[in-house]
Design a protein around this motif. Structure first.
Motif, PDB file in Angstrom:
ATOM      1  N   PRO A   2       0.887  -1.331   0.014  1.00 23.36           N
ATOM      2  CA  PRO A   2       0.069  -0.021   0.118  1.00 23.36           C
ATOM      3  C   PRO A   2       0.826   1.215  -0.052  1.00 23.36           C
ATOM      4  O   PRO A   2       2.178   1.338   0.053  1.00 23.36           O
ATOM      5  CB  PRO A   2      -0.708  -0.219   1.277  1.00 23.36           C
ATOM      6  N   ALA A   3       0.021   2.562   0.048  1.00 18.72           N
ATOM      7  CA  ALA A   3       0.837   3.587  -0.063  1.00 18.72           C
ATOM      8  C   ALA A   3       1.772   3.745   1.135  1.00 18.72           C
ATOM      9  O   ALA A   3       1.510   3.088   2.156  1.00 18.72           O
ATOM     10  CB  ALA A   3      -0.062   4.913  -0.024  1.00 18.72           C
ATOM     11  N   LEU A   4       2.825   4.398   1.297  1.00 20.98           N
ATOM     12  CA  LEU A   4       3.619   4.492   2.311  1.00 20.98           C
ATOM     13  C   LEU A   4       3.197   5.411   3.536  1.00 20.98           C
ATOM     14  O   LEU A   4       2.613   6.334   3.047  1.00 20.98           O
ATOM     15  CB  LEU A   4       5.048   5.119   1.949  1.00 20.98           C
ATOM     16  N   GLU A   5       3.557   5.235   4.645  1.00 20.25           N
ATOM     17  CA  GLU A   5       2.977   6.056   5.966  1.00 20.25           C
ATOM     18  C   GLU A   5       3.955   7.085   5.937  1.00 20.25           C
ATOM     19  O   GLU A   5       5.119   7.076   5.776  1.00 20.25           O
ATOM     20  CB  GLU A   5       3.218   5.149   7.123  1.00 20.25           C
ATOM     21  N   PRO A   6       3.278   8.501   6.320  1.00 21.47           N
ATOM     22  CA  PRO A   6       4.032   9.483   6.241  1.00 21.47           C
ATOM     23  C   PRO A   6       5.026   9.189   7.729  1.00 21.47           C
ATOM     24  O   PRO A   6       4.647   8.676   8.551  1.00 21.47           O
ATOM     25  CB  PRO A   6       3.134  10.515   6.941  1.00 21.47           C
ATOM     26  N   LEU A   7       6.204   9.811   7.663  1.00 23.15           N
ATOM     27  CA  LEU A   7       7.165   9.807   8.767  1.00 23.15           C
ATOM     28  C   LEU A   7       7.035  10.999   9.689  1.00 23.15           C
ATOM     29  O   LEU A   7       6.872  12.048   8.921  1.00 23.15           O
ATOM     30  CB  LEU A   7       8.448   9.247   8.175  1.00 23.15           C
ATOM     31  N   LYS A   8       7.628  10.871  10.818  1.00 22.42           N
ATOM     32  CA  LYS A   8       7.691  12.146  11.616  1.00 22.42           C
ATOM     33  C   LYS A   8       9.034  12.794  11.205  1.00 22.42           C
ATOM     34  O   LYS A   8      10.032  12.305  11.233  1.00 22.42           O
ATOM     35  CB  LYS A   8       7.771  11.701  13.289  1.00 22.42           C
ATOM     36  N   ILE A   9       8.875  14.050  11.045  1.00 24.69           N
ATOM     37  CA  ILE A   9       9.865  15.017  10.640  1.00 24.69           C
ATOM     38  C   ILE A   9      10.079  15.824  12.052  1.00 24.69           C
ATOM     39  O   ILE A   9       9.109  16.747  12.237  1.00 24.69           O
ATOM     40  CB  ILE A   9       9.839  15.861   9.396  1.00 24.69           C
ATOM     41  N   ASP A  10      11.231  16.299  12.596  1.00 25.62           N
ATOM     42  CA  ASP A  10      11.327  17.549  13.499  1.00 25.62           C
ATOM     43  C   ASP A  10      11.474  18.743  12.781  1.00 25.62           C
ATOM     44  O   ASP A  10      12.478  19.423  12.488  1.00 25.62           O
ATOM     45  CB  ASP A  10      12.587  17.131  14.264  1.00 25.62           C
ATOM     46  N   LYS A  11      10.096  19.268  12.887  1.00 22.62           N
ATOM     47  CA  LYS A  11       9.964  20.559  12.100  1.00 22.62           C
ATOM     48  C   LYS A  11      10.439  21.874  12.910  1.00 22.62           C
ATOM     49  O   LYS A  11      10.886  22.653  12.076  1.00 22.62           O
ATOM     50  CB  LYS A  11       8.527  20.790  11.745  1.00 22.62           C
ATOM     51  N   VAL A  12      10.310  21.480  14.360  1.00 21.71           N
ATOM     52  CA  VAL A  12      10.816  22.744  15.325  1.00 21.71           C
ATOM     53  C   VAL A  12      12.377  22.853  14.931  1.00 21.71           C
ATOM     54  O   VAL A  12      12.952  24.046  14.951  1.00 21.71           O
ATOM     55  CB  VAL A  12      10.348  22.148  16.609  1.00 21.71           C
ATOM     56  N   ALA A  13      13.231  21.813  14.955  1.00 18.58           N
ATOM     57  CA  ALA A  13      14.617  21.808  14.739  1.00 18.58           C
ATOM     58  C   ALA A  13      14.704  22.464  13.494  1.00 18.58           C
ATOM     59  O   ALA A  13      15.910  23.288  13.238  1.00 18.58           O
ATOM     60  CB  ALA A  13      15.230  20.497  14.765  1.00 18.58           C
ATOM     61  N   VAL A  43      11.946  20.625   4.892  1.00 22.28           N
ATOM     62  CA  VAL A  43      10.763  19.486   5.245  1.00 22.28           C
ATOM     63  C   VAL A  43      10.532  18.614   4.159  1.00 22.28           C
ATOM     64  O   VAL A  43      10.769  17.356   4.328  1.00 22.28           O
ATOM     65  CB  VAL A  43       9.649  20.097   5.791  1.00 22.28           C
ATOM     66  N   ALA A  44      10.855  18.803   3.051  1.00 26.80           N
ATOM     67  CA  ALA A  44      10.608  18.093   1.789  1.00 26.80           C
ATOM     68  C   ALA A  44      11.948  17.312   1.882  1.00 26.80           C
ATOM     69  O   ALA A  44      11.700  16.067   1.526  1.00 26.80           O
ATOM     70  CB  ALA A  44      10.348  18.736   0.396  1.00 26.80           C
ATOM     71  N   TYR A  45      13.008  17.854   1.842  1.00 21.56           N
ATOM     72  CA  TYR A  45      14.396  16.854   1.939  1.00 21.56           C
ATOM     73  C   TYR A  45      14.412  16.003   2.971  1.00 21.56           C
ATOM     74  O   TYR A  45      14.554  14.765   2.723  1.00 21.56           O
ATOM     75  CB  TYR A  45      15.451  17.983   2.106  1.00 21.56           C
ATOM     76  N   ARG A  46      13.985  16.419   4.019  1.00 17.95           N
ATOM     77  CA  ARG A  46      13.805  15.561   5.179  1.00 17.95           C
ATOM     78  C   ARG A  46      12.867  14.292   5.074  1.00 17.95           C
ATOM     79  O   ARG A  46      13.368  13.025   5.231  1.00 17.95           O
ATOM     80  CB  ARG A  46      13.722  16.072   6.625  1.00 17.95           C
ATOM     81  N   ARG A  47      11.771  14.575   4.518  1.00 18.47           N
ATOM     82  CA  ARG A  47      10.791  13.582   4.350  1.00 18.47           C
ATOM     83  C   ARG A  47      11.191  12.685   3.302  1.00 18.47           C
ATOM     84  O   ARG A  47      11.022  11.308   3.522  1.00 18.47           O
ATOM     85  CB  ARG A  47       9.398  14.344   4.065  1.00 18.47           C
ATOM     86  N   SER A  48      11.774  13.289   2.088  1.00 19.03           N
ATOM     87  CA  SER A  48      12.063  12.274   1.041  1.00 19.03           C
ATOM     88  C   SER A  48      12.989  11.250   1.533  1.00 19.03           C
ATOM     89  O   SER A  48      13.168   9.986   1.099  1.00 19.03           O
ATOM     90  CB  SER A  48      12.520  13.128  -0.168  1.00 19.03           C
ATOM     91  N   TRP A  49      14.122  11.724   2.226  1.00 21.69           N
ATOM     92  CA  TRP A  49      15.039  10.939   2.621  1.00 21.69           C
ATOM     93  C   TRP A  49      14.708   9.907   3.828  1.00 21.69           C
ATOM     94  O   TRP A  49      15.342   8.733   3.923  1.00 21.69           O
ATOM     95  CB  TRP A  49      16.712  11.327   2.859  1.00 21.69           C
ATOM     96  N   ALA A  50      13.916  10.498   4.800  1.00 18.24           N
ATOM     97  CA  ALA A  50      13.265   9.628   5.726  1.00 18.24           C
ATOM     98  C   ALA A  50      12.521   8.354   5.043  1.00 18.24           C
ATOM     99  O   ALA A  50      12.675   7.404   5.420  1.00 18.24           O
ATOM    100  CB  ALA A  50      12.534  10.256   6.783  1.00 18.24           C
ATOM    101  N   LEU A  51      11.575   8.756   4.162  1.00 17.96           N
ATOM    102  CA  LEU A  51      10.971   7.860   3.335  1.00 17.96           C
ATOM    103  C   LEU A  51      12.030   6.591   2.765  1.00 17.96           C
ATOM    104  O   LEU A  51      11.752   5.520   2.815  1.00 17.96           O
ATOM    105  CB  LEU A  51      10.184   8.320   2.299  1.00 17.96           C
TER     106      LEU A  51
END
Length: 116
Positions: A2-13, A43-51
């Protein structure tokens, strides 16, 4: 799969790092950064590489299994086979990645992080 689950990104940092950079730029009397644009980019960079880090091995294994059935196990050991597996796994990651409206889905490219 199925579609991938969104991952937590430390947006405050992320925001804190951008604000620190802007403070340094202000002290040096340099033009200030576009906070919103840099925040979205990071945020896009961190999310893409976390995924990528979380899901690429499983997606790659799925692609290898399918390619071995279609083309045989020897093909995987060739440079062409390895490249085909990588390209197909990356394509599947892009298709399955959740997007939040402003280009945050996996984009397949590494760029310099703001907090290196």
């Amino acid at each position: 799969m199925p579609a991938l689950e969104p991952l937590k990104i430390d947006k405050v940092a992320i925001l804190a790092a951008i604000l620190r950079r802007n403070a340094l730029r202000r002290e040096a009397q340099l033009p200030l950064l576009n906070l919103l644009a840099l925040y979205r980019q990071e945020v896009a960079y961190r999310r893409s590489w976390a995924l990528h880090d979380a899901y690429y091995p499983a997606v790659r294994a799925e692609v290898i299994e399918r390619v071995m059935i279609e083309r045989g196990s020897e093909f995987i050991r060739t440079r062409s086979g390895a490249w085909m597996v990588h390209v197909e796994a990356t394509r599947l990651l892009r298709e399955r990645s959740p997007s939040e409206g402003h280009g945050t889905a996996f984009n397949g490219r590494r760029t310099m992080s703001l907090t290196v």
